[in-house]
Design a protein around this motif. Sequence first.
Motif, PDB file in Angstrom:
ATOM      1  N   TRP A 151      13.136  21.591 -22.721  1.00  0.00           N
ATOM      2  CA  TRP A 151      13.858  22.975 -22.542  1.00  0.00           C
ATOM      3  C   TRP A 151      13.298  23.675 -21.320  1.00  0.00           C
ATOM      4  O   TRP A 151      13.942  24.666 -21.046  1.00  0.00           O
ATOM      5  CB  TRP A 151      13.713  23.844 -23.788  1.00  0.00           C
ATOM      6  N   PRO A 157      21.528  26.137 -19.409  1.00  0.00           N
ATOM      7  CA  PRO A 157      21.344  26.077 -20.884  1.00  0.00           C
ATOM      8  C   PRO A 157      22.210  26.675 -21.844  1.00  0.00           C
ATOM      9  O   PRO A 157      22.820  27.621 -21.564  1.00  0.00           O
ATOM     10  CB  PRO A 157      19.900  26.612 -21.240  1.00  0.00           C
ATOM     11  N   ASP A 161      20.230  26.556 -26.619  1.00  0.00           N
ATOM     12  CA  ASP A 161      19.075  26.158 -25.805  1.00  0.00           C
ATOM     13  C   ASP A 161      18.280  27.285 -25.199  1.00  0.00           C
ATOM     14  O   ASP A 161      17.171  27.247 -25.130  1.00  0.00           O
ATOM     15  CB  ASP A 161      19.293  25.141 -24.741  1.00  0.00           C
ATOM     16  N   ARG A 165      14.234  28.249 -25.453  1.00  0.00           N
ATOM     17  CA  ARG A 165      13.456  28.350 -24.428  1.00  0.00           C
ATOM     18  C   ARG A 165      12.712  29.787 -24.699  1.00  0.00           C
ATOM     19  O   ARG A 165      11.467  29.863 -24.538  1.00  0.00           O
ATOM     20  CB  ARG A 165      14.193  28.577 -23.270  1.00  0.00           C
TER      21      ARG A 165
END
Length: 226
Positions: A151, A157, A161, A165
């Motif tokens: 990640w 992203p 995602d 993170r």
Amino acid sequence: MVTLDTALTALEAAADPAKTPEMAAYHKAPRRYLGVTVPQITDLANGWRAEMTVEDRVALADALWQTDIHEARVAAAKLLTQARLRPDQAAWDLIASWVPTFDAWAIADHACDAGERRLLADPSRLDTVESWTTSPHMWTRRAALVMTLPWTKQNFPKPEDAAIRDRVLGWAAGYVADPDWFIQKAVAWWLRDLSKHDADRTRAFLARHGEAMKPFARKEAARLLA
């Protein structure tokens, strides 16, 4: 069919006993070392994988891990290191069961490499990983960051995602006062890799938590920032 005996025979055939004292001193874990290189182990494991079902691979990986031989544990991880693995719940359960037994960085990192594929396949497993962050076992706490490194690597992203993170950065924030070198190094590793793809988040983390980090870790985390 590859059995534990045939796998160990293949590993022992590739052994270089002259390397074992150096390996034992380097890895600092009291177990048997054969003196087989990682590329050799990878080649063997790839050959075994080609002729085994997922169920059989999980069973062999379990048996190899239980030998507590360094190269056998690396081979166990290599057997399960694959992006597309179906069904994969048994593989994930086995990898997660290994985490409390981690006691050296190399074996831990190979197992985490296998584990990160299973997390990418099913991010709901991060709920299990989050429980590791409060473990009294340092290697378990470290695994939560090492296994979530994918990640850090996305340039664009998806919203889910990006949320992961931020979730992992929250775990890292809980680690910054940890005095253990390996934990500080893992935080720095996560932030350094993140800085290649999301410099703003890395800067924000360091602005908020950098003073609590060990100087070497703070420097490493910021090394790639302009």
